[in-house]
Design a protein around this motif. Structure first.
Motif, short mmCIF file in Angstrom:
data_model
loop_
_atom_site.label_atom_id
_atom_site.label_comp_id
_atom_site.label_asym_id
_atom_site.label_seq_id
_atom_site.Cartn_x
_atom_site.Cartn_y
_atom_site.Cartn_z
N ASN A 23 30.99 52.58 26.77
CA ASN A 23 31.38 52.42 25.37
C ASN A 23 30.56 51.30 24.74
N HIS A 24 30.19 51.51 23.49
CA HIS A 24 29.51 50.50 22.70
C HIS A 24 30.11 50.51 21.31
N LYS A 25 30.00 49.38 20.63
CA LYS A 25 30.52 49.30 19.27
C LYS A 25 29.45 48.70 18.37
N ILE A 26 29.17 49.39 17.28
CA ILE A 26 28.28 48.87 16.24
C ILE A 26 29.06 48.96 14.94
N GLY A 27 29.45 47.81 14.42
CA GLY A 27 30.28 47.79 13.22
C GLY A 27 31.60 48.49 13.49
N GLY B 189 30.36 68.21 37.84
CA GLY B 189 30.38 68.74 36.49
C GLY B 189 30.31 70.25 36.49
N CYS B 190 30.79 70.85 35.44
CA CYS B 190 30.72 72.30 35.28
C CYS B 190 29.72 72.70 34.23
N ASP B 191 29.47 71.84 33.28
CA ASP B 191 28.54 72.16 32.21
C ASP B 191 27.12 72.10 32.71
N SER B 192 26.26 72.89 32.09
CA SER B 192 24.84 72.75 32.41
C SER B 192 24.29 71.52 31.72
N ASP B 193 25.03 70.98 30.77
CA ASP B 193 24.65 69.76 30.07
C ASP B 193 25.60 68.66 30.50
N ASP B 194 25.17 67.82 31.44
CA ASP B 194 26.07 66.81 31.98
C ASP B 194 26.14 65.54 31.16
N GLY B 195 25.11 65.22 30.41
CA GLY B 195 25.13 64.01 29.62
C GLY B 195 25.62 64.31 28.21
N LYS B 196 26.47 63.45 27.69
CA LYS B 196 27.01 63.67 26.35
C LYS B 196 27.05 62.35 25.59
N ILE B 197 26.80 62.44 24.29
CA ILE B 197 26.91 61.30 23.40
C ILE B 197 27.93 61.66 22.34
N LEU B 198 28.90 60.78 22.11
CA LEU B 198 29.90 60.98 21.06
C LEU B 198 29.99 59.69 20.26
N ILE B 199 29.78 59.81 18.95
CA ILE B 199 29.91 58.67 18.05
C ILE B 199 31.03 59.01 17.06
N TYR B 200 31.97 58.08 16.91
CA TYR B 200 33.07 58.31 15.97
C TYR B 200 33.45 57.02 15.26
N ASP B 201 34.12 57.19 14.13
CA ASP B 201 34.59 56.07 13.32
C ASP B 201 35.89 55.56 13.93
N LYS B 202 35.97 54.27 14.20
CA LYS B 202 37.15 53.69 14.85
C LYS B 202 38.40 53.81 13.98
N GLU B 203 38.27 53.59 12.68
CA GLU B 203 39.44 53.62 11.80
C GLU B 203 39.97 55.02 11.59
N SER C 137 8.91 59.16 10.91
CA SER C 137 8.62 59.18 9.46
C SER C 137 9.71 58.52 8.62
N ARG C 138 10.95 58.48 9.09
CA ARG C 138 12.04 57.88 8.30
C ARG C 138 12.49 56.54 8.90
N SER C 139 11.56 55.84 9.53
CA SER C 139 11.92 54.60 10.24
C SER C 139 12.42 53.51 9.30
N ASN C 140 12.03 53.53 8.04
CA ASN C 140 12.51 52.51 7.10
C ASN C 140 14.00 52.64 6.80
N GLU C 141 14.61 53.78 7.14
CA GLU C 141 16.03 54.00 6.89
C GLU C 141 16.91 53.67 8.09
N MET C 142 16.34 53.57 9.29
CA MET C 142 17.16 53.48 10.50
C MET C 142 17.76 52.10 10.71
N ASP C 143 18.96 52.09 11.31
CA ASP C 143 19.65 50.84 11.66
C ASP C 143 19.74 50.65 13.17
N PHE C 144 19.86 51.73 13.92
CA PHE C 144 19.84 51.64 15.37
C PHE C 144 19.32 52.94 15.97
N ILE C 145 18.90 52.83 17.23
CA ILE C 145 18.41 54.01 17.95
C ILE C 145 19.11 54.11 19.30
#
Length: 185
Positions: free
Chosen positions: A48-52, A73-87, A119-127
């Motif tokens: 888990n990580h928290k940004i803002g 694992g059962c999925d052929s895709d074992d790695g997953k990323i989930l980002i959600y709003d805490k509030e 190309s949109r690097s001026n808009e990014m806040d994190f990677i």
């Protein structure tokens, strides 16, 4: 005493190999939608990580799924990323892939490496950077996100090191997974 130890080891082996015998070693997708089905419990690794106000979860299995019978694992895709709003608990981004070694970078020298490529690097806040559990010779993906005012996924860079022929290059993809351009290294 040794005889007792050998006898104990012989008795414990069936217990270790059939850790959860009341459930079949099957995956949920194998059941019909109207059937009730349970499978053996499988291990999942979560970071888990928290940004803002955003919570970022990285899911993965400690043993990759194709290594039967030691599969977790059962999925052929074992790695997953989930980002959600805490509030609001609203999911903002989800990706399933054969990814591992997830890393988050904010405003530092790691991000600067990609500012001349994306190309949109001026808009990014994190990677988020992650590798692949596949035989690609060191390829990885870099996902770009913006958090100011509203959360947005901006796109992805896929790095192919050219280890198995060809030259090292980056491919840029937009939000809809359409290839934008290619950068030779």
């Amino acid at each position: 005493m040794r005889l007792f130890i050998y006898f104990f080891i012989l008795l414990i082996i069936p217990v270790l190999t059939n850790a959860d015998p009341k459930y079949n070693d099957s995956c949920l997708y194998q059941f019909e939608s109207e059937d009730y089905g349970e499978t053996r419990q499988r291990l999942t690794v979560v970071k888990n990580h928290k940004i803002g106000n955003f919570i970022i979860n990285f899911y993965g299995t400690p043993i990759w799924n194709d290594m039967y019978p030691h599969s977790e694992g059962c999925d052929s895709d074992d790695g997953k990323i989930l980002i959600y709003d805490k509030e609001s608990q609203k999911p903002l981004y989800h990706k399933s892939d054969i990814g591992f070694n997830f890393e988050i970078f904010t405003k530092d020298n790691k991000i600067e490496k990609y500012t001349n490529i994306f190309s949109r690097s001026n808009e990014m806040d994190f990677i988020i950077k992650h590798g692949y559990m596949a035989n690609c010779g060191g390829c990885y993906s870099v996902l770009f996100f913006k958090t100011d005012q509203e959360f947005r996924y901006l796109g992805e860079l896929f790095y192919d090191p050219g280890k198995y022929g060809g030259t090292a290059h980056y491919k840029e993809y937009d939000v809809n997974k359409q290839k934008i351009q290619e950068y030779k290294k």
